[in-house]
Every structure is written in C-alpha cells, then in structure tokens.
Motif scaffolding. Structure first.
Motif, PDB file in Angstrom:
ATOM      1  N   THR A  62       1.086  -1.297   0.419  1.00  0.00           N
ATOM      2  CA  THR A  62       0.060  -0.372  -0.005  1.00  0.00           C
ATOM      3  C   THR A  62       1.122   1.118  -0.001  1.00  0.00           C
ATOM      4  OG1 THR A  62      -0.191  -0.451   2.199  1.00  0.00           O
ATOM      5  CG2 THR A  62      -1.919  -0.940   0.830  1.00  0.00           C
ATOM      6  N   VAL A  63       0.724   1.997   1.187  1.00  0.00           N
ATOM      7  CA  VAL A  63       1.858   3.115   1.237  1.00  0.00           C
ATOM      8  C   VAL A  63       3.143   3.158   0.467  1.00  0.00           C
ATOM      9  CG1 VAL A  63       1.255   4.979   3.123  1.00  0.00           C
ATOM     10  CG2 VAL A  63       1.507   2.949   4.128  1.00  0.00           C
ATOM     11  N   PHE A  64       4.284   2.159   1.324  1.00  0.00           N
ATOM     12  CA  PHE A  64       5.045   1.936   1.228  1.00  0.00           C
ATOM     13  C   PHE A  64       5.288   1.367  -0.434  1.00  0.00           C
ATOM     14  CE2 PHE A  64       8.959  -0.575  -0.494  1.00  0.00           C
ATOM     15  CZ  PHE A  64       9.824   0.186   0.609  1.00  0.00           C
ATOM     16  N   ASP A  65       4.532   0.887  -1.349  1.00  0.00           N
ATOM     17  CA  ASP A  65       4.973   0.785  -2.809  1.00  0.00           C
ATOM     18  C   ASP A  65       4.677   2.668  -4.119  1.00  0.00           C
ATOM     19  OD1 ASP A  65       6.473  -1.739  -3.253  1.00  0.00           O
ATOM     20  OD2 ASP A  65       4.591  -2.313  -3.707  1.00  0.00           O
ATOM     21  N   HIS A  66       3.567   3.082  -2.942  1.00  0.00           N
ATOM     22  CA  HIS A  66       3.187   4.423  -3.793  1.00  0.00           C
ATOM     23  C   HIS A  66       3.990   5.755  -3.847  1.00  0.00           C
ATOM     24  CE1 HIS A  66       0.122   7.201  -5.513  1.00  0.00           C
ATOM     25  NE2 HIS A  66       1.117   8.120  -4.095  1.00  0.00           N
ATOM     26  N   PHE A  67       4.851   5.752  -2.337  1.00  0.00           N
ATOM     27  CA  PHE A  67       6.250   6.664  -1.872  1.00  0.00           C
ATOM     28  C   PHE A  67       6.726   5.744  -2.144  1.00  0.00           C
ATOM     29  CE2 PHE A  67       2.053   8.300   0.682  1.00  0.00           C
ATOM     30  CZ  PHE A  67       1.535   9.475  -0.237  1.00  0.00           C
ATOM     31  N   CYS A  68       7.837   4.589  -2.467  1.00  0.00           N
ATOM     32  CA  CYS A  68       9.152   4.953  -2.480  1.00  0.00           C
ATOM     33  C   CYS A  68       9.192   3.536  -3.120  1.00  0.00           C
ATOM     34  CB  CYS A  68       9.525   4.024  -0.801  1.00  0.00           C
ATOM     35  SG  CYS A  68       8.878   4.776   0.386  1.00  0.00           S
ATOM     36  N   GLY A  69      10.686   3.823  -3.994  1.00  0.00           N
ATOM     37  CA  GLY A  69      10.687   2.792  -5.333  1.00  0.00           C
ATOM     38  C   GLY A  69      11.526   0.668  -5.380  1.00  0.00           C
ATOM     39  N   GLY A  70      11.668   1.594  -3.425  1.00  0.00           N
ATOM     40  CA  GLY A  70      11.662  -0.201  -3.140  1.00  0.00           C
ATOM     41  C   GLY A  70      12.377  -0.159  -1.767  1.00  0.00           C
ATOM     42  N   VAL A  71      13.375  -1.618  -1.160  1.00  0.00           N
ATOM     43  CA  VAL A  71      13.826  -1.555  -0.121  1.00  0.00           C
ATOM     44  C   VAL A  71      15.503  -1.274  -0.241  1.00  0.00           C
ATOM     45  CG1 VAL A  71      11.917  -2.821   0.494  1.00  0.00           C
ATOM     46  CG2 VAL A  71      13.911  -3.927  -0.341  1.00  0.00           C
ATOM     47  N   ASN A  72      15.579  -0.985  -1.353  1.00  0.00           N
ATOM     48  CA  ASN A  72      17.332  -1.262  -1.986  1.00  0.00           C
ATOM     49  C   ASN A  72      17.203  -0.546  -3.399  1.00  0.00           C
ATOM     50  OD1 ASN A  72      17.223  -3.166  -4.042  1.00  0.00           O
ATOM     51  ND2 ASN A  72      17.540  -4.904  -2.268  1.00  0.00           N
ATOM     52  N   GLU A  73      18.233   0.365  -3.245  1.00  0.00           N
ATOM     53  CA  GLU A  73      18.873   0.895  -5.241  1.00  0.00           C
ATOM     54  C   GLU A  73      18.627   0.245  -5.901  1.00  0.00           C
ATOM     55  OE1 GLU A  73      20.481   0.317  -2.742  1.00  0.00           O
ATOM     56  OE2 GLU A  73      23.220  -0.407  -3.602  1.00  0.00           O
ATOM     57  N   VAL A  74      18.724  -0.923  -6.049  1.00  0.00           N
ATOM     58  CA  VAL A  74      18.986  -1.531  -7.555  1.00  0.00           C
ATOM     59  C   VAL A  74      16.831  -2.210  -8.135  1.00  0.00           C
ATOM     60  CG1 VAL A  74      18.552  -3.874  -8.249  1.00  0.00           C
ATOM     61  CG2 VAL A  74      20.588  -3.417  -6.895  1.00  0.00           C
ATOM     62  N   ASP A  75      15.964  -2.004  -6.783  1.00  0.00           N
ATOM     63  CA  ASP A  75      14.748  -1.850  -6.196  1.00  0.00           C
ATOM     64  C   ASP A  75      14.296  -0.715  -7.129  1.00  0.00           C
ATOM     65  OD1 ASP A  75      14.238  -4.527  -5.645  1.00  0.00           O
ATOM     66  OD2 ASP A  75      13.381  -3.723  -3.314  1.00  0.00           O
ATOM     67  N   CYS A  76      14.730   0.483  -7.052  1.00  0.00           N
ATOM     68  CA  CYS A  76      14.839   1.370  -7.951  1.00  0.00           C
ATOM     69  C   CYS A  76      14.960   1.499  -9.164  1.00  0.00           C
ATOM     70  CB  CYS A  76      15.299   2.700  -6.816  1.00  0.00           C
ATOM     71  SG  CYS A  76      14.685   2.446  -5.650  1.00  0.00           S
ATOM     72  N   LEU A  77      15.493   1.132  -9.636  1.00  0.00           N
ATOM     73  CA  LEU A  77      16.024   0.909 -11.305  1.00  0.00           C
ATOM     74  C   LEU A  77      14.892   0.979 -12.462  1.00  0.00           C
ATOM     75  CD1 LEU A  77      19.734  -0.998 -11.670  1.00  0.00           C
ATOM     76  CD2 LEU A  77      19.028   1.329 -11.519  1.00  0.00           C
ATOM     77  N   PRO A  78      13.889   0.216 -12.385  1.00  0.00           N
ATOM     78  CA  PRO A  78      13.076   0.017 -13.192  1.00  0.00           C
ATOM     79  C   PRO A  78      12.141   1.683 -13.236  1.00  0.00           C
ATOM     80  CG  PRO A  78      12.894  -1.866 -12.049  1.00  0.00           C
ATOM     81  CD  PRO A  78      14.022  -1.443 -11.537  1.00  0.00           C
ATOM     82  N   VAL A  79      11.984   1.691 -11.743  1.00  0.00           N
ATOM     83  CA  VAL A  79      10.948   3.900 -12.010  1.00  0.00           C
ATOM     84  C   VAL A  79      12.034   4.274 -12.503  1.00  0.00           C
ATOM     85  CG1 VAL A  79      10.216   5.204  -9.686  1.00  0.00           C
ATOM     86  CG2 VAL A  79       9.997   2.235 -10.058  1.00  0.00           C
ATOM     87  N   ILE A  80      13.213   4.679 -12.679  1.00  0.00           N
ATOM     88  CA  ILE A  80      14.149   5.363 -12.586  1.00  0.00           C
ATOM     89  C   ILE A  80      14.321   5.512 -13.787  1.00  0.00           C
ATOM     90  CG2 ILE A  80      16.895   6.242 -12.597  1.00  0.00           C
ATOM     91  CD1 ILE A  80      16.993   4.683 -10.087  1.00  0.00           C
ATOM     92  N   ASP A  81      14.531   4.691 -14.502  1.00  0.00           N
ATOM     93  CA  ASP A  81      14.467   4.477 -15.968  1.00  0.00           C
ATOM     94  C   ASP A  81      12.555   4.635 -16.621  1.00  0.00           C
ATOM     95  OD1 ASP A  81      16.824   3.216 -16.117  1.00  0.00           O
ATOM     96  OD2 ASP A  81      16.566   0.893 -16.142  1.00  0.00           O
ATOM     97  N   LYS A  82      11.783   4.320 -16.470  1.00  0.00           N
ATOM     98  CA  LYS A  82      10.620   4.201 -16.986  1.00  0.00           C
ATOM     99  C   LYS A  82      10.003   6.374 -16.650  1.00  0.00           C
ATOM    100  CE  LYS A  82       7.447   1.710 -14.543  1.00  0.00           C
ATOM    101  NZ  LYS A  82       6.602   1.265 -14.303  1.00  0.00           N
ATOM    102  N   MET A  83      10.691   6.693 -15.521  1.00  0.00           N
ATOM    103  CA  MET A  83      10.358   8.233 -15.178  1.00  0.00           C
ATOM    104  C   MET A  83      11.482   9.265 -16.122  1.00  0.00           C
ATOM    105  SD  MET A  83       9.766   9.145 -11.925  1.00  0.00           S
ATOM    106  CE  MET A  83      11.334   9.301 -11.184  1.00  0.00           C
ATOM    107  N   PHE A  84      12.377   8.699 -16.371  1.00  0.00           N
ATOM    108  CA  PHE A  84      13.313   9.184 -16.893  1.00  0.00           C
ATOM    109  C   PHE A  84      13.352   8.862 -18.746  1.00  0.00           C
ATOM    110  CE2 PHE A  84      17.624  10.277 -19.118  1.00  0.00           C
ATOM    111  CZ  PHE A  84      17.778  11.469 -18.883  1.00  0.00           C
ATOM    112  N   ASP A  85      12.115   8.298 -18.650  1.00  0.00           N
ATOM    113  CA  ASP A  85      11.561   8.163 -20.395  1.00  0.00           C
ATOM    114  C   ASP A  85      10.319   9.341 -20.756  1.00  0.00           C
ATOM    115  OD1 ASP A  85      12.990   5.715 -22.053  1.00  0.00           O
ATOM    116  OD2 ASP A  85      11.297   4.678 -21.041  1.00  0.00           O
ATOM    117  N   LYS A  86      10.535   9.660 -19.944  1.00  0.00           N
ATOM    118  CA  LYS A  86       9.435  10.972 -19.922  1.00  0.00           C
ATOM    119  C   LYS A  86       9.866  12.390 -19.038  1.00  0.00           C
ATOM    120  CE  LYS A  86       5.269   7.968 -20.746  1.00  0.00           C
ATOM    121  NZ  LYS A  86       4.881   7.709 -21.967  1.00  0.00           N
ATOM    122  N   GLY A  87      11.255  12.373 -19.311  1.00  0.00           N
ATOM    123  CA  GLY A  87      12.018  13.396 -18.958  1.00  0.00           C
ATOM    124  C   GLY A  87      11.924  14.060 -17.402  1.00  0.00           C
TER     125      GLY A  87
END
Ligand SMILES: Cc1cc2nc3c(=O)[nH]c(=O)nc-3n(C[C@H](O)[C@H](O)[C@H](O)COP(=O)(O)OP(=O)(O)OC[C@H]3O[C@@H](n4cnc5c(N)ncnc54)[C@H](O)[C@@H]3O)c2cc1C
Length: 391
Positions: A62-87
């Motif tokens: 619930t809250v965690f997945d909405h407001f956080c990228g993951g439990v470690n930096e590697v979890d955040c990678l897909p989010v980083i790439d998807k967002m950068f596609d949109k600038g």
C-alpha cells in the motif's frame, strides 16, 4: 505568461500508471484524507512494528509501494528508467531515519557513495541527496549549534560527521553530481548550515555542486539567504539552494510553546507562501551566483517560477534551475513540467520498510493536514479514471 493550465493534463501526469496503480493511488489518498484514520493507523503501525507483527507485506503493497522505489537501490532501477523516458530525473534518497550510532551513519554514507558511483554513468540521476541526521546524532548537531563545549569524545564524533559530509561532497565534485543536503528541525540546523557553508566554499569553486536547503516556513530564511550570498561573493564561491516550505511545522510550534520561546515559524500559510516565492525570485535574479532547486508541490509557486523565468528570458531548461517533487506525489506537476522541457527530478525514497516508516508517516500526516493537497490528488485521479473510462 505561461498557460496556467499545463498541470491539468492528467493523461501526461499519470502516463506511467497502469489502471490498477491508478486505482491503488485513489484508494490510498482517500484513506489518507481521513485524519482520524491516519492517527489510528500511525499508532497501530508503530505498535505492530515494535511487536514484530507481520504487517510489512501490507505496508509494502500500500503506502510503501506508492511513496517508495523499493527496499534497496536496485529495486528503484525500473522506476528510474521509466521516469527518465518521460524526461523526469531521479534523486535516490536513502530514507532510513532515527538511527543513532556510527555504524548506521557509516552505512548511510556508504550507500549514498555507492548510489553516486552508479549515478555517474546514468544521465537519469544527476543529483544526490542526504539528510544531516543520517550522518550524525541530532543532539550533537544541537549542542554545536548552541555553542556548548564538547567533550573529547564528542569532538571525535563530530569529526566523523564532518568527514562523512566531506566524502559525499568530494564525490559530488569528482563525478559532477549535485549534492542536495536536506534541512531538518531548526534546533539542529545551525550546525548543519555552518558545515554546509564550509562544503560550499571547498567544493563550489567552479560551479555549484553542494546545495543547502532553506525551509521558507522559517521567518529568518530570506535574510539568511541574502547574508550567505554576500559571504559567498566576498569569498568567491558559488552557491546552490533547494527551497522548500518545511516539513516540521507542528513539531516546531509545539516545541517553541513548550519551551517558551517565540516560534521561528511564519504566522500563516500565506506568509510562508510569500516568503517562498520571494526566495525563488531572489535566487532567479542572482542565478549567476546561485543555482536553484524548487522542492514543492505547490502549483502557484511553480507557475510563478515559470513565469519569472520566461519574463527574465531564461531558457526553459536552464541548467541552473530544477523543479523537484517527491515520488508518489504531484505527478501532474512533475510530468507536465518535463513534457514542456523543464528540468525536473523526483526524490525516490528507499530503504527497509520499517526504517522508512518515519518518512511515510510524515507524508501521510502532511497529506492529511495540508489543506487542498489530498483533495487535489483525488480530483486529478478521478479525472484520469474518467478519461480512461474506469468509472
Ligand atoms: C523535492 C522535495 C524535497 C524536500 N526536502 C525537504 C527538506 O529537506 N526539509 C524539509 O523540511 N522539507 C522538505 N520537503 C517537504 C516540504 O518542506 C513540504 O513539507 C512539502 O513539500 C509541502 O509543501 P509544498 O511547497 O509542496 O506546498 P503546500 O502544500 O502549498 O504547502 C504546505 C506547507 O506550507 C507550510 N504551512 C502550512 N500551514 C502553515 C501555517 N499555518 N503557517 C505557516 N506555514 C504553513 C508548511 O511548511 C507546509 O508543509 C521537500 C519536498 C520536496 C518536494
């Protein structure tokens, strides 16, 4: 004048959200908007974590997945790439709070350095961030700010804090990554400000690398900004500031009342808003010396900054001006700004679920108490659900 309506485009705002993520966000903000529920939820969650009850899964989905990228930096990678596609760029924020020993402080520093080494190769991560109390005890910052005499042990402890700040800022300069240093409670801030000033003097010699944060709900910050600017001009270094309104309003007012000193907070929201916009103007007018990171979810302040940039003939993507929002909030500002070409970054908090709870609780409380913000998120999500014919 910039069109006052660019933030209304919900198709762009939520382009990264699947239908089910949209529904989850709606459900979440609906829950958060109910103040008693947040109060009870906070108490129950704190209790459950302390009692080692198995609620991590529930928080995570619930809250965690909405407001956080993951439990470690590697979890955040897909989010980083998807967002950068949109600038939209990412600022990975190791959001573990409330730790009080050297081992944890060193771990926070090492994690931040690791992120910076990784970010060096990624255009999507031009900025790093850390929290002063992630690198040292709040009480120690407070003691130094008060001018109290330190014991030998405390002197040694402080030197380690200085070394941690220095290691990050040095790496920032080596990798050409801007370093944003968060601001926290006013009673720890003086010591941090002095340290950040030293870092700016040391590392901002060719361009702004080290950024301090100014909380504009404080009545004294505009004068502070001007004084710091004067000093930097005299000594010949560049400055960088992240401007925010400030996240500890109630705590600040309560402490001032309890201890019987005048609150350092502005007397009203309007006063904070004016103070914030004045600081944005001051920096934009002095961009040759000071770079700006506008950390805000406020539409009016964002439009005001965009209009002033246009009036001054600045390029939309002037490298000295960034707009920033937190992951999970105000996507309508982030993605619409990016679609027009502005420099936009989102803070992506990450860390073990139980350790990022203070961060999550601040977000929940902020969205409950701040008039308009949750209502606005809900209205935008409803509009997008209608557009996708999900209603
Ligand atoms: C990228 C980013 C980085 C951030 N970093 C930090 C940080 O380092 N330190 C930090 O403290 N916060 C930080 N914040 C949080 C920030 O301070 C605000 O809490 C949050 O962004 C809400 O403010 P707003 O500008 O988005 O807009 P709004 O929703 O328009 O403003 C809400 C804010 O107005 C102020 N306010 C509300 N009521 C009153 C009142 N009655 N009197 C006076 N002032 C009032 C409070 O500061 C409140 O948080 C950050 C936010 C972002 C987006």
């Amino acid at each position: 004048m910039i069109s006052e309506h660019i933030f209304d485009n919900t198709e762009i705002a939520f382009s990264l959200k699947s239908d089910s993520e949209l529904e989850r966000a709606y459900f979440l903000f609906k829950m958060i908007s109910i103040e008693p529920l947040v109060k009870i939820g906070t108490a129950a969650t704190n209790f459950a974590i302390k009692a080692h009850l198995p609620i991590e899964g529930l928080i995570r989905s619930t809250v965690f997945d909405h407001f956080c990228g993951g439990v470690n930096e590697v979890d955040c990678l897909p989010v980083i790439d998807k967002m950068f596609d949109k600038g939209v760029s990412s600022v990975l924020d190791y959001s573990v709070e409330g730790k009080e020993n050297d081992k944890e402080f060193d771990a926070a520093m090492t994690t931040t350095l690791k992120i910076m080494d990784f970010a060096k190769e990624k255009k999507s991560m031009p900025i790093a961030v850390f929290k002063p109390t992630g690198f040292g005890r709040l009480k120690l910052f407070e003691k130094i700010g008060n001018g109290d005499v330190l014991t030998d042990k405390e002197k040694e402890e402080w030197q380690k804090v200085v070394n941690r700040f220095d290691a990050i800022c040095k790496r920032g300069k080596e990798h050409d990554i801007e370093v944003l240093i968060d601001a926290e409670e006013s009673w720890m801030q003086d010591a941090s400000d002095a340290l950040v000033r030293d870092m700016m003097q040391k590392y901002n010699t060719e361009k702004p690398i080290v950024f301090n944060t100014l909380q504009m709900y404080r009545t004294d910050r505009l004068d502070f900004l001007k004084a710091e600017h004067q000093l930097a001009k005299e000594k010949g270094y560049f400055m960088g500031f992240k401007l925010v309104r400030g996240a500890y309003l109630e705590k600040e007012n309560e402490r001032a009342k309890e201890k019987g000193y005048p609150t350092p907070m502005c007397k009203s929201k309007l006063e904070t808003d004016t103070n914030f916009d004045n600081a944005v103007s001051y920096i934009l007018e002095n961009l040759n010396d000071i770079s700006l990171f506008i950390g805000s979810h406020n539409e009016e302040s964002s439009y005001a900054a965009m209009n002033l940039m246009a009036k001054m003939g600045l390029k939309i993507n002037d490298e000295r001006v960034w707009f920033g929002q937190l992951y999970g909030m105000s996507d309508h500002i982030s993605f619409n700004l990016a679609s027009k070409g502005y420099n936009v970054a989102k803070y992506i908090p990450f860390g073990p679920v139980k350790d990022v709870m203070p961060y999550l609780i601040r977000r929940a409380e902020e969205n409950t108490s701040v008039a308009g913000q949750t209502g606005r998120e809900l209205a935008l999500l409803t509009k997008e659900k209608q557009r996708r014919k999900l209603l």
